[in-house]
Design an enzyme around this catalytic site. Sequence first.
Site, PDB file in Angstrom:
ATOM      1  N   HIS A  65      -9.915   1.262   4.537  1.00  0.00           N
ATOM      2  CA  HIS A  65      -8.628   1.427   5.219  1.00  0.00           C
ATOM      3  C   HIS A  65      -8.826   2.424   6.364  1.00  0.00           C
ATOM      4  CE1 HIS A  65      -4.546   2.650   6.087  1.00  0.00           C
ATOM      5  NE2 HIS A  65      -4.162   1.506   5.536  1.00  0.00           N
ATOM      6  N   GLU A  87      -6.157  -4.728  10.410  1.00  0.00           N
ATOM      7  CA  GLU A  87      -5.129  -3.714  10.638  1.00  0.00           C
ATOM      8  C   GLU A  87      -5.464  -2.937  11.913  1.00  0.00           C
ATOM      9  OE1 GLU A  87      -2.843  -2.591   6.920  1.00  0.00           O
ATOM     10  OE2 GLU A  87      -4.648  -1.406   6.861  1.00  0.00           O
ATOM     11  N   SER A 136       2.692  -2.073  10.486  1.00  0.00           N
ATOM     12  CA  SER A 136       4.155  -2.010  10.607  1.00  0.00           C
ATOM     13  C   SER A 136       4.846  -3.326  10.258  1.00  0.00           C
ATOM     14  CB  SER A 136       4.556  -1.573  12.020  1.00  0.00           C
ATOM     15  OG  SER A 136       3.929  -0.356  12.342  1.00  0.00           O
ATOM     16  N   LYS A 182       0.085   4.220  -0.442  1.00  0.00           N
ATOM     17  CA  LYS A 182      -0.605   5.420   0.078  1.00  0.00           C
ATOM     18  C   LYS A 182      -0.351   6.602  -0.866  1.00  0.00           C
ATOM     19  CE  LYS A 182      -0.492   3.399   4.634  1.00  0.00           C
ATOM     20  NZ  LYS A 182      -0.390   3.556   6.065  1.00  0.00           N
ATOM     21  N   GLY A 217       2.571  -1.068   4.453  1.00  0.00           N
ATOM     22  CA  GLY A 217       2.615   0.350   4.092  1.00  0.00           C
ATOM     23  C   GLY A 217       4.050   0.827   3.967  1.00  0.00           C
ATOM     24  N   GLY A 218       4.578   1.412   5.056  1.00  0.00           N
ATOM     25  CA  GLY A 218       5.910   2.026   5.042  1.00  0.00           C
ATOM     26  C   GLY A 218       6.996   1.165   4.413  1.00  0.00           C
ATOM     27  N   ASN A 275       0.868  -1.183   0.000  1.00  0.00           N
ATOM     28  CA  ASN A 275       0.000   0.000   0.000  1.00  0.00           C
ATOM     29  C   ASN A 275       0.905   1.235   0.000  1.00  0.00           C
ATOM     30  OD1 ASN A 275      -1.883   1.975   0.406  1.00  0.00           O
ATOM     31  ND2 ASN A 275      -2.461   1.345   2.474  1.00  0.00           N
TER      32      ASN A 275
END
Length: 274
Positions: free
Chosen positions: A105, A177, A229, A22, A250-251, A20
């Site tokens: 989300h 999540e 995470s 974002k 994500g990150g 993702n």
Amino acid sequence: MLNLMQKGSMEERKTYIVANWKMNFTMEESNLFLHKLAQKIAPAKGLEIILAPSIFTLQSLSLQVDYKQFRLAAQNFYYKDFGAYTGEVAIAQLRGIAEYGLVGHSERRHIFGETVEDTGHKTAAAIRSKVTPILCIGETMEERANGETNDVIYDQLVGGLSGVTSSHIRHVLIAYEPVWAISTGGGGTVSAVCSPDDLLDTIKVIRSHIKHLYGAKVSKDIRVLFGGSVNAENIKSYLQVDGVDGALVGGASLNVESFSNIIRKTKEIRQEKK
Ligand code: PGA
């Protein structure tokens, strides 16, 4: 659209890793990322790698992507098929470009005020357009502290799946999540870490709610991913949890090296589990 469960029962159960991105990357950066990632990752049977870029880069990536390697997902979409909805993109417009669509989300829910009803409309719209919805659910830190996790998850499942019949539930992926474990701003401060034990408890809750809603077989067969995470260091510990079918990242999906390490670890754990 794949019937995820039928496919799974005929073949081995797939693992899903979703990147993702974002609101990150320009068009040029997205293209370059895909190019670099493609050189690092060989297709693997039973592993579905899904990229969810910004909506404006979806088409460009769809023209370059090797579908044996990657699939594409929309991060968001509107649930009406066409019409006077300035600034929105319908999932019907993305058909043939995105095979998956994220729904609900936590950033959509908490920053943009997406309601449980909206998520129900979106999941139904995705199914109507033959796009596989990935319904994201998860409690906030405050809800968890108040002992409301069970109820919040139930409400998000009931609302998000309100338009999904027992024949269509086979086309839905769930992503758990916990909002408190999602890193803020793609690599910023992490509120708390979701331990594999915490995850196991909530996966059991999710599957028991699904059992209540759709029966025992669906509850066993439905694919549930984890997000919060996830990185190359912890992915194995999460994928080892009983009932977890993949991860929403994500990150750590914003860096070719770290994302390809996540894929490498996922392949290893699939081998170890055999
Ligand atoms: P994170 O994001 O991996 O940066 O925690 C996950 C997500 O929000 O989907």
